[in-house]
Enzyme design. Structure first.
Site, PDB file in Angstrom:
ATOM      1  CG  ASP A 138      -2.149  -0.852   1.022  1.00 23.58           C
ATOM      2  OD1 ASP A 138      -2.613  -0.936  -0.055  1.00 23.58           O
ATOM      3  OD2 ASP A 138      -2.589  -1.690   1.957  1.00 23.58           O
ATOM      4  CD  GLU A 182      -4.160  16.119   3.978  1.00 21.53           C
ATOM      5  OE1 GLU A 182      -4.665  16.335   4.965  1.00 21.53           O
ATOM      6  OE2 GLU A 182      -4.181  14.981   3.117  1.00 21.53           O
ATOM      7  CG  PHE A 237     -10.651  21.393   5.198  1.00 23.31           C
ATOM      8  CD1 PHE A 237     -10.685  21.764   3.986  1.00 23.31           C
ATOM      9  CD2 PHE A 237     -11.098  20.131   5.373  1.00 23.31           C
ATOM     10  CE1 PHE A 237     -10.632  21.018   2.934  1.00 23.31           C
ATOM     11  CE2 PHE A 237     -11.172  19.039   4.434  1.00 23.31           C
ATOM     12  CZ  PHE A 237     -10.844  19.559   3.025  1.00 23.31           C
ATOM     13  CB  ALA A 265     -15.955  16.794   3.513  1.00 25.00           C
ATOM     14  CB  THR A 308     -16.423  24.562   1.925  1.00 25.48           C
ATOM     15  OG1 THR A 308     -15.802  24.041   2.984  1.00 25.48           O
ATOM     16  CG2 THR A 308     -17.932  24.770   2.607  1.00 25.48           C
ATOM     17  CG  MET A 326     -13.345  26.737   0.879  1.00 27.82           C
ATOM     18  SD  MET A 326     -13.550  28.206  -0.046  1.00 27.82           S
ATOM     19  CE  MET A 326     -13.972  27.540  -1.620  1.00 27.82           C
ATOM     20  CB  SER A 327      -9.728  25.821   5.749  1.00 31.53           C
ATOM     21  OG  SER A 327      -8.459  26.020   5.345  1.00 31.53           O
ATOM     22  CE  LYS A 355      -6.171  24.600   2.625  1.00 30.60           C
ATOM     23  NZ  LYS A 355      -6.179  24.092   3.972  1.00 30.60           N
ATOM     24  CG  ASP A 414      -5.791  -1.898   7.281  1.00 29.58           C
ATOM     25  OD1 ASP A 414      -6.288  -1.666   6.229  1.00 29.58           O
ATOM     26  OD2 ASP A 414      -5.355  -0.795   7.816  1.00 29.58           O
TER      27      ASP A 414
END
Lengths: 585, 690
Positions: free
Chosen positions: B317, B358, B386, B388, B390, B392-393, B406, B529
């Site tokens: 992986d 990130e 942030f 999921a 949009t 963006m934060s 961003k 897993d």
């Protein structure tokens, strides 16, 4: 020594030069792709199949292949046995020879069907022309073909990928005889005739002696000179690694081996098919290097052994030297050395080399009295056979045994690099090891136990003419020769007794079928396996390193078992420096 | 630091050795000795020589009795040394099993009538649970059996099994449902469906494995066993037939000397049969499993370890094995007219509200590159977290008059479009450039102006490239499996140096690829897993499941990594190879030893009949009896000398088959040929002194 080295080199060059194209030709014969020879003789081949009711397309798994082989050999043996018993009532018997005794007939039938050609009889006084041609001659072809098809099946096992079958026994036999053995034997027989080997159905001739002599009270003025269809028999005898002479004196007889040229050609003939098979193997597994690697292992044994044999015999007998007898290497003395039992038209060098070739290839032919060799030269003959007939070996069967040793080498080598062992992409697992072990195990047991029984029984000891360790060597030689299907005779042993006829025939039969049936099973198992692709983590089986490993395994697993027995035979004979040589009979 | 390693520290070698001595004596019973055919021949020989010694004593042949007695002592010592090596290896296993067993206490379980937190329950002993039962475990409880969480979320201390002291989360859905008997719930509760029968929990299996009770012989071990038995059989005949040969020589050939003694033949037999490898074979197998345990991997069969040595394709992986878990900021690419510092500063501000790894990596990188630009936020700043949806934060400065954002390029493009800004051509080119490198571009903007692009990259683990190169040298192909698009996958594959990759991989893709490799004859190892990995795990030849994995994955795998470290696969391959190499090396050594022993014993045995045979005494040994004793003593003492090698394994290196073979043939083949000549000579010198 120089002439021997030159002769050795010429012999090997000739064998390889002829073996290479023959190997490619044979790969074509047994292949599935269209091949010119098969196309040319296709009508004949088809006619044979139609006549015999063979379905040529049918694939056999190893069990059916083995059963067909066994039945075919059994039928051959029964026919040969009956023929020998009945020959007195059959035609083509100009000398009026009577039927062969049951014990000898059993021994001879077992021996010729298994390509051993151990002869407890003298051909010219025992076998009619009909028996020689229809019985022994036919088996010379068929037993050689049987050996070759075992090797072919074994190679197919390695070369095929997830295949259920090993080929068709009847087709393989037919092709072997039709495309390989008959053409080669035909050409060689003609060459032999040109060199003076007779080939006739006429009766024996009487010759007036130039110098009559007295034997007992009678004056002997005539000599009977035996003749017969010799050249046709002689050709296949060498080519098929049979070794059974037409005459008692085998290739020492001037009608079997008249000239230095025939002596050389007969040696080449013994080597050519075994060499070709090695190249055929490389061809069929699509990697010529693998064939060369096996040939290298064979040469690694053959060259030193043949030179050692010549060296010790050329050195002459120390007992004669002590008496001031010259054994100088002079042309007037036929090359000098230990000339006891040697034909002076060949000399010691060509005789020891012939001995090495005949024992290494399982031919067992002889152009001199091996019994009279110096102890260590005799040891070379013994050792050639005790290695398991892997130096060239019998036609086919030698390569098959060699592959069994390769499986051991691969197993040990594979473990040493940390992988489940594999050979040419086929995994070697417990079944393969079991079958290879079964195959290789039996020969030393037969030789050692057979010799042990012979030395402790009065019947066994009764055959021994020579006292001292040489008598022991003679018994060891007889069992070694029989168990390895070689047929070479050391002499000095009265082998046409009930004990030796039965004991050696059993060795011959067990040594043949117990050795090769497990190998067919092994081939069957390998054929079904998937081929694993090679990587840099794969054990390369063509490198000098691996060639050395195979040689090491052959020595440690195979030959080392005979060290104690050899110590009590030829080794101690040599060390005692007692020229315990028999008087030439 | 794992518990296993702590366990290993508990092993007191003195105590272990003491136990092993007792154990090796206990094993001197026929029922045990017969299990090892090679050593059983020695065992029978030792009894036979014992009887001969008593006969010699009764007959008052003192000198002969001394020889026979000494020889017999060494035969028994040979057996004891063999038993000792096995006991020592077993002892290590037992010590580890004992500490595992501490975790397996008898616990009371609360069995639920149905899978609800508030369902009626009854108290039953843990051993009464059957697969399919539902139990409730709460903070402070010990898990009564293996199972699958179906409801609830809890933190669990699995240190008893894994040695990892940090608690792990187990929850009733997703990929973290597997719970293990013997672990302890630290907080909250779980409803668990029991999956193991009593006495067959994961822990039980682990204990059985290390104790060797369920240790079956592996395929290669069986094949090697056959080879050893065959060699033994041949040597049995070789020595037994020497008696008639000698009898013939004495009575018919030369009429001199005595027929060789049975004692001498037993000595020769024991020396010739492969006792060295025969004695150490059980220990090598156990030691292999122990080495795996020490690497914190539990194999469900010895077969799997052997298979690990054969593997030639690794499916790895990407995340966690080749790269660190998440993408990280690797660079700032400002739009024309913008300073890099400004872009970094704005990107940092926009990421303060981004809690993803990130986002945090952007903050870290900006602070590293431009520490002076790192300003604290004003009191009126409003953080936009942030999400999921949009994608963006950001942060609104100056009371909402200066929005900084961003986010993913298409989200940002839409946002700028909505706010009336322009999307520059250069920006689009930068985005394309970054994406083509396999990296993820994020766009930063202040107000309606795009400031530039932040490049997020997968960071390939240190030294992983070298390890892959090692693997390639060993003939093992590495295949990276990733959900990324082919472009990204290719870039990472090139950077990490893997041989191949599967992009946009779904579990079915893995399975299909394994099947394809199998069809080509390859042996495949993989890690996994999740429950959706289970089919692929079941298909792979070596399937390593993370301890954190689901029950289904664990069941499908044949090894479980207690550290949940996917890189472990590389180590397992080494351990598998080492196991086979140790066996091969010691077999070669054992067989190669025979040559010297022949040269010691054959002249000694027959010199009475044939004095000329003393020429074979190439080691110039002092007397026939000394020669035979020296060979037997060498044969015995070589076993304890090689025990450390058997337990530790021969050195396995990342090298091609060719160089490994060359090395091992020299050390164990040629070494095995030469060593006994020296050893036997030395022992003979010692015997002469004494």
């Amino acid at each position: 020594m120089m002439p021997v080295m030159e002769l050795d080199t010429a012999l090997l060059v000739a064998a390889i030069a002829l073996g290479w194209p023959l190997g490619r030709y044979m790969a074509g014969v047994y292949g599935t792709e269209p091949f010119w020879a098969r196309r040319a003789a296709a009508p004949l081949e088809r006619a044979i199949y139609r006549l015999c009711g063979i379905c040529a397309q049918e694939e056999m798994d190893w069990k059916r292949y083995a059963v067909a082989l066994l039945l075919f050999n059994l039928a051959g043996a029964v026919f040969l046995y009956a023929l020998m018993l009945a020959q007195g009532h059959l035609p083509l018997d100009p000398e009026g020879l009577r039927g062969v005794g049951a014990g000898l007939a059993f021994n001879t039938a077992a021996s010729f069907v298994t390509n051993t050609n151990w002869q407890a009889y003298a051909g010219e006084t025992t076998m009619s022309y009909l028996t020689q041609m229809l019985g022994l001659g036919v088996q010379n072809f068929l037993s050689a073909a049987t050996g070759i098809v075992i090797a072919v099946a074994m190679i197919r096992g390695i070369a095929r990928n997830k295949a259920p079958g090993l080929g068709n026994f009847w087709v393989d036999m037919t092709r072997t005889v039709l495309y390989v053995l008959v053409p080669l034997a035909l050409v060689f027989a003609v060459i032999l005739m040109a060199q003076g080997v007779p080939d006739t159905l006429g009766s024996y001739v009487q010759a007036h002696l130039i110098a009559p002599f007295t034997s007992g009270k009678a004056v002997v003025t005539h000599q009977v000179i035996a003749l017969g269809p010799v050249a046709s028999q002689e050709a296949i005898k060498e080519l098929g690694n049979n070794g059974g002479g037409f005459f008692n004196a085998n290739s020492a007889h001037p009608f079997e081996n008249p000239t230095a040229l025939t002596n050389f050609l007969e040696m080449v003939a013994m080597l050519v098919i075994p060499t070709a098979l090695v190249f055929m193997f490389g061809r069929m597994v699509r990697d010529d290097r693998q064939g060369w690697a096996l040939l290298a292992v064979m040469l690694l044994f053959f060259i030193p052994l043949s030179l050692a044999s010549a060296h010790f015999d050329l050195a002459g007998n120390p007992a004669l030297r002590a008496l001031g007898v010259t054994q100088a290497h002079a042309p007037a003395l036929a090359g000098g050395g230990n000339m006891v039992g040697v034909e002076d038209r060949f000399g010691v060098g060509a005789s020891t080399l012939f001995g090495t070739v005949a024992t290494a290839t399982s031919t067992g032919a002889a152009n001199c009295a091996y019994d009279s060799f110096m102890p260590l030269s005799g040891l070379v003959n013994l050792f050639d056979m005790q290695l398991g007939e892997i130096i060239f070996g019998g036609v086919g069967s030698g390569l098959a045994t060699m592959l069994a040793f390769v499986i051991f080498a691969v197993f040990v080598g594979g473990l040493m690099i940390g992988r489940t062992p594999e050979y040419l992409g086929k995994k070697i697992e417990s079944f393969e090891i079991k079958m290879a072990s079964l195959s290789i195990l039996i020969m030393p047991l037969l030789v050692l136990i057979g010799t042990a029984i012979a030395v402790v029984t009065a019947a066994g000891r009764a055959g021994v003419f020579n006292p001292g360790p040489h008598g022991f060597s003679e018994i060891l030689y007889a069992f070694t020769s029989a168990a390895n299907n070689n047929g070479s005779a050391f002499g000095g042993l009265a082998a046409d007794s009930h004990f030796y006829n039965v004991a050696l025939a059993l060795c011959v039969l067990i040594g043949r079928y117990w050795t090769y049936l497990p190998l067919l099973a092994l081939a069957g198992s390998l054929a079904q396996k998937a081929r694993i692709p090679a990587s840099s983590g794969t054990l390369a089986t063509h490198t000098p390193l691996f060639i050395g490993l195979i040689a090491g395994v052959v020595l440690l697993v195979g030959a080392l078992n005979f060290f104690p027995a050899l110590s009590l035979g030829p080794i101690v004979e040599h060390m005692m420096r007692l020229p315990s040589h028999p008087v030439v009979r | 630091m794992s518990v296993m390693k702590t366990h290993a520290a508990h092993l007191e070698w003195g105590q272990l050795a003491q136990d092993a001595v007792v154990g090796s004596l206990k094993k001197l019973v026929p029922q045990h000795q017969i299990r090892n055919p090679v050593m059983f021949v020695v065992y029978a020989g030792a009894w036979l020589v014992l009887a001969l010694w008593i006969r010699d004593l009764v007959d008052r042949r003192d000198a002969l009795a001394a020889f026979t007695g000494t020889l017999d002592v060494w035969l028994w010592l040979t057996l004891l040394f063999a038993n000792f090596s096995e006991s020592l290896a077993e002892g290590q296993g037992k010590a580890q099993a004992a500490s595992l067993r501490q975790a397996r206490q008898d616990v009371q379980a609360r069995r639920l009538s149905e899978a609800r937190h508030d369902a009626s329950s009854e108290r039953v002993p843990g051993t009464a649970l059957r697969p399919g039962d539902f139990v409730l475990v709460e903070a402070g409880d010990v898990m009564p059996a293996d199972g699958e969480a179906v409801l609830g979320v809890a933190s669990v201390d699995e240190s008893a099994i894994t040695g990892e002291s940090a608690p792990v989360i187990r929850e009733g859905s997703g990929d973290r449902t597997a719970v293990t008997g013997g672990t302890k719930v630290l907080s909250d509760w779980l409803v668990v469906r029991v999956t193991s029968a009593p006495g067959d929990t994961f822990l039980d299996r682990m204990i059985r494995m290390v104790e060797g009770a369920s240790r079956r012989k592996t395929p290669n071990e069986i094949a090697l066993g056959i080879l050893l038995v065959v060699l033994t059989l041949v040597f049995l005949v070789v020595t037994m037939t020497l008696y008639p040969y000698s009898w013939y020589a004495v009575h018919y050939a030369v009429h001199r000397g005595h027929v060789v003694g049975i004692t001498v033949l037993v000595a020769l037999l024991v020396c010739l049969i492969p006792t060295t490898i025969g004695a150490l074979l059980p220990a090598i197998g156990i030691a292999g499993i122990m080495r795996l345990m020490r690497a914190n991997v539990v194999a469900t069969s010895g077969r799997a370890i052997e298979a690990a040595g054969d593997v030639d394709v690794l499916l790895l992986d990407k995340t966690g094995t080749i790269t660190y878990g998440n993408r990280q900021a690797a660079g700032f690419h400002p739009a024309p007219g913008i300073a890099k510092e400004e872009l970094a500063a704005m990107a940092r501000l926009a990421s303060l509200a981004d809690d993803t790894p990130e986002g945090r990596s952007i903050v870290t990188l900006a602070q590293q590159l431009f520490p002076r630009e790192a300003q604290p936020l004003g009191a009126d700043a409003v953080l936009i977290a942030f999400t999921a949806e949009t994608r963006m934060s950001g942060v609104d400065l100056d009371g909402g008059r200066l929005p900084i954002r961003k986010g993913a390029p298409d989200a940002m493009r839409a946002w700028i479009g909505q706010h009336g800004g322009a999307w520059a051509q250069e920006l689009e080119m930068t985005i394309q450039l970054v994406a083509s490198r396999g990296a993820t571009p994020l766009v930063v903007c202040a107000d309606t102006r795009a400031l530039g692009v932040v490049e997020l990259k997968d960071i390939v683990k240190k030294n992983i490239r070298e390890r892959f190169a090692d693997l390639r040298r060993m003939g093992i192909r590495t295949v990276m499996v990733t959900g990324d698009n082919p472009l990204t996958a290719q870039a990472i594959a090139a950077e990490a140096g893997v041989d191949d990759f599967i992009a946009e991989a779904k579990p079915e893709a893995k399975l299909a690829r394994i099947r394809a490799f199998h069809a080509e004859g390859h042996m495949v190892a993989m890690t996994g897993d999740g429950t959706n990995d289970a089919p692929a795990l079941a298909q792979a030849d070596v399937a390593l499941c993370m301890a954190s994995g689901t029950q289904a994955a664990r069941e499908a795998a044949n090894m479980v990594d207690l550290d949940s470290n996917p890189t472990k696969l590389l180590e397992i391959v080494h351990i598998g190879k080492q196991l086979l190499m140790t066996r091969g090396a010691l077999t070669t050594f054992s067989v190669a030893n025979d040559v010297a022993k022949y040269f010691a014993i054959i002249p000694a045995a027959f010199v009475g009949t044939y004095p000329a045979l003393s020429a074979l005494n190439v080691m110039d040994l002092s007397s026939p009896r000394h020669a035979i004793l020296a060979a037997v003593i060498f044969n015995a003492v070589v076993i304890p000398f090689l025990i450390p090698l058997a337990l530790k394994g021969v050195r396995s290196r990342a090298a091609s088959a060719k160089s490994l073979l060359r090395r091992n043939i020299w050390i164990y083949g040629v070494g095995g040929l030469v060593t006994p000549f020296i050893g036997i000579k030395l022992i003979d010198v010692l015997l002469t002194w004494m």
